[in-house]
Enzyme design. Structure first.
Site, PDB file in Angstrom:
ATOM      1  N   SER A   1      62.931 -65.679   3.038  1.00  0.00           N
ATOM      2  CA  SER A   1      62.244 -66.246   4.206  1.00  0.00           C
ATOM      3  C   SER A   1      60.861 -66.756   3.823  1.00  0.00           C
ATOM      4  O   SER A   1      60.475 -67.872   4.191  1.00  0.00           O
ATOM      5  CB  SER A   1      62.173 -65.229   5.346  1.00  0.00           C
ATOM      6  OG  SER A   1      61.691 -64.000   4.884  1.00  0.00           O
TER       7      SER A   1
ATOM      8  N   ASP B   1      51.253 -53.310   2.804  1.00  0.00           N
ATOM      9  CA  ASP B   1      50.465 -54.556   2.922  1.00  0.00           C
ATOM     10  C   ASP B   1      49.877 -54.715   4.322  1.00  0.00           C
ATOM     11  O   ASP B   1      48.717 -55.109   4.470  1.00  0.00           O
ATOM     12  CB  ASP B   1      51.261 -55.805   2.478  1.00  0.00           C
ATOM     13  CG  ASP B   1      52.574 -56.037   3.219  1.00  0.00           C
ATOM     14  OD1 ASP B   1      53.011 -55.160   3.988  1.00  0.00           O
ATOM     15  OD2 ASP B   1      53.158 -57.127   3.020  1.00  0.00           O
TER      16      ASP B   1
ATOM     17  N   GLU C   1      55.012 -50.161  -1.220  1.00  0.00           N
ATOM     18  CA  GLU C   1      55.944 -50.648  -0.188  1.00  0.00           C
ATOM     19  C   GLU C   1      55.478 -50.221   1.191  1.00  0.00           C
ATOM     20  O   GLU C   1      55.084 -49.061   1.386  1.00  0.00           O
ATOM     21  CB  GLU C   1      57.334 -50.081  -0.498  1.00  0.00           C
ATOM     22  CG  GLU C   1      58.461 -51.035  -0.268  1.00  0.00           C
ATOM     23  CD  GLU C   1      58.392 -52.284  -1.153  1.00  0.00           C
ATOM     24  OE1 GLU C   1      57.787 -53.280  -0.727  1.00  0.00           O
ATOM     25  OE2 GLU C   1      58.951 -52.242  -2.267  1.00  0.00           O
TER      26      GLU C   1
ATOM     27  N   GLY D   1      66.649 -58.967   0.356  1.00  0.00           N
ATOM     28  CA  GLY D   1      65.327 -58.334   0.264  1.00  0.00           C
ATOM     29  C   GLY D   1      64.467 -58.943  -0.819  1.00  0.00           C
ATOM     30  O   GLY D   1      63.555 -58.294  -1.337  1.00  0.00           O
TER      31      GLY D   1
ATOM     32  N   ASP E   1      54.626 -61.079   0.663  1.00  0.00           N
ATOM     33  CA  ASP E   1      55.667 -62.006   0.210  1.00  0.00           C
ATOM     34  C   ASP E   1      55.143 -63.435   0.133  1.00  0.00           C
ATOM     35  O   ASP E   1      55.388 -64.154  -0.847  1.00  0.00           O
ATOM     36  CB  ASP E   1      56.871 -61.963   1.163  1.00  0.00           C
ATOM     37  CG  ASP E   1      57.429 -60.558   1.332  1.00  0.00           C
ATOM     38  OD1 ASP E   1      57.009 -59.668   0.571  1.00  0.00           O
ATOM     39  OD2 ASP E   1      58.266 -60.357   2.212  1.00  0.00           O
TER      40      ASP E   1
HETATM   41  C1  GLA Z   1      58.866 -57.099   3.785  1.00  0.00           C
HETATM   42  C2  GLA Z   1      57.612 -57.745   4.376  1.00  0.00           C
HETATM   43  C3  GLA Z   1      56.390 -57.467   3.511  1.00  0.00           C
HETATM   44  C4  GLA Z   1      56.250 -55.985   3.200  1.00  0.00           C
HETATM   45  C5  GLA Z   1      57.576 -55.401   2.716  1.00  0.00           C
HETATM   46  C6  GLA Z   1      57.514 -53.907   2.574  1.00  0.00           C
HETATM   47  O1  GLA Z   1      59.200 -57.711   2.575  1.00  0.00           O
HETATM   48  O2  GLA Z   1      57.794 -59.141   4.495  1.00  0.00           O
HETATM   49  O3  GLA Z   1      55.234 -57.975   4.145  1.00  0.00           O
HETATM   50  O4  GLA Z   1      55.737 -55.286   4.297  1.00  0.00           O
HETATM   51  O5  GLA Z   1      58.646 -55.711   3.597  1.00  0.00           O
HETATM   52  O6  GLA Z   1      56.612 -53.547   1.593  1.00  0.00           O
END
Ligand code: GLA
Length: 387
Positions: free
Chosen positions: A129, A38, A35, A125, A173
């Site tokens: 999006s 990325d 987490e 979460g 994502d």
């Molecule tokens: C959101 C962002 C991702 C990533 C997560 C945390 O989902 O869109 O790119 O950074 O938070 O891991």
């Protein structure tokens, strides 16, 4: 056979635009571990949910986009040729941003009528999006006669979110929404954008528990975390040659350079460097069928996100604490950007039902809120849907 959502979407499209659409679908995601790494070029371990956003689309002869969502009922119109397009600050920015960035990448798009629908909770979460962006991108490219390159599309959607919507998200994502493989998680290298499948023991379940907290300031905090990571890289670069991202730093190097940056920045970096290492270890543990070790690493991930990265909240911490007291739980942690949304729990399949019941009761007793609980079945990436 098309689902109820697809049927509703087709009916709504006919009502709105009096013609027949084509359907495309893009899924939301979970992330087992990895987490906030990325955008530091690290490793993540996402899988697609079997919950999605669908886009119904038909081309237009002009260069207008008329878009409607059954989730937030309204019709909004844009012109693809409008100079200096400005974001509206709502969900339509995802669609319009992707159209703009596809054109900037050299695709010539046809105008289109579009209707969106979905069964992916918004703001939980689970990357609704990214699913909006990817379903729109897939649909617009296909009706414009272009072939979809999934990794390229993921990058274009990320750029749209970074530069049009204004959230400096990483690639996770959009990548998993485009490239997921049914039945597996992926270990994704966010630098090379190569991934390998990681099988989850069929005896185990991935269970999501939704705190129902929707944090409005999450995107501001997100961008601030990203700036802290950049500060850490700048500070470390004065002492270590050739580093482009926190991915390039070992734990020992970071400890040696702790005095080169403010305490807060050091803690952010400590989370990232540790989390990349935990993610690689978790992949190895899953390869070896060691669910206990994977769960232990997930627990450590939560502690680090809570204490060093400071993106948790009271409800997420409560949910994680409650989960760890329930028999059959290997590990539990907050998932995604933080400040609300869901926890992800690695649970013994035989005890998953009892876990869900017990969690519902305990969370309700503590907060008065009944938490939606969902078992994740890793689904495929985006593609054509329906008829
Ligand atoms: C959101 C962002 C991702 C990533 C997560 C945390 O989902 O869109 O790119 O950074 O938070 O891991």
């Amino acid at each position: 056979m098309e689902s109820r959502i697809e049927r509703d979407l087709i009916v709504a499209f006919r009502q709105s635009f009096a013609r027949e659409p084509r359907l495309f679908r893009a899924p939301g995601r979970i992330n087992l571990i990895g987490e906030h790494v990325d955008y530091n070029d690290g490793f993540v371990m996402p899988a697609a949910l079997d919950l999605s956003i669908w886009a119904a689309i038909a081309p237009r002869a002009d260069r207008r986009l008329r878009i409607r969502s059954l989730i937030m009922d309204e019709i909004v119109e844009f012109d693809l040729d409008e100079a200096n397009a400005r974001p509206r600050g709502d969900w339509t920015d995802y669609v319009r941003g992707v159209a703009i960035f596809l054109e900037q990448a050299g695709y010539r798009l046809s105008g289109a009528d579009l209707v969106f629908n979905g069964n992916l909770p918004i703001g939980a979460g689970l990357s609704a999006s990214a699913a909006f962006e990817v379903s729109a991108g897939f649909a617009l490219l296909t009706i414009s006669g272009a072939k979809v390159d999934r990794v390229e599309l993921a990058g274009i959607c990320q750029r749209a979110e970074n530069q049009f919507v204004g959230v400096r998200c990483g690639i996770m994502d959009q990548y998993i929404s485009c490239c997921a493989v049914a039945g597996s998680a992926l270990l994704l290298d966010c630098r090379s954008l190569t991934a390998r499948k990681v099988a989850i023991d069929p005896q185990a379940r991935l269970v999501l528990c939704d705190t129902m907290v929707r944090h409005r300031l999450a995107s501001d905090e997100y961008n601030l975390r990203r700036e802290d990571c950049e500060r850490a890289v700048a500070a470390l670069s004065t002492r270590i040659a050739g580093i482009a991202a926190l991915r390039d730093v070992t734990f020992a190097q970071l400890m040696r350079c702790a005095d080169s940056m403010p305490e807060r920045v050091f803690r952010r970096a400590r989370h990232v460097v540790g989390e990349i290492d935990r993610t690689l270890r978790a992949a190895a543990a899953l390869d070896a069928g060691d669910l206990n070790e994977c769960g232990r690493l997930m627990n450590l991930s939560h502690e680090s996100l809570r204490d060093d990265y400071q993106v948790s909240c009271a409800e997420l911490d409560l949910m994680v604490d409650l989960a760890r007291r329930i028999p059959g739980v290997y590990g539990a942690r907050m998932m995604g950007g933080g400040f609300g949304g869901c926890t992800i729990n690695l649970v013994d399949g035989k005890r998953a039902e009892a876990f869900a019941q017990s969690m519902t009761e305990r969370y309700r007793t503590a907060t008065g809120v009944t938490p939606p609980i969902l078992t994740c079945v890793p689904g495929p990436g985006a593609g054509p849907a329906g008829l």
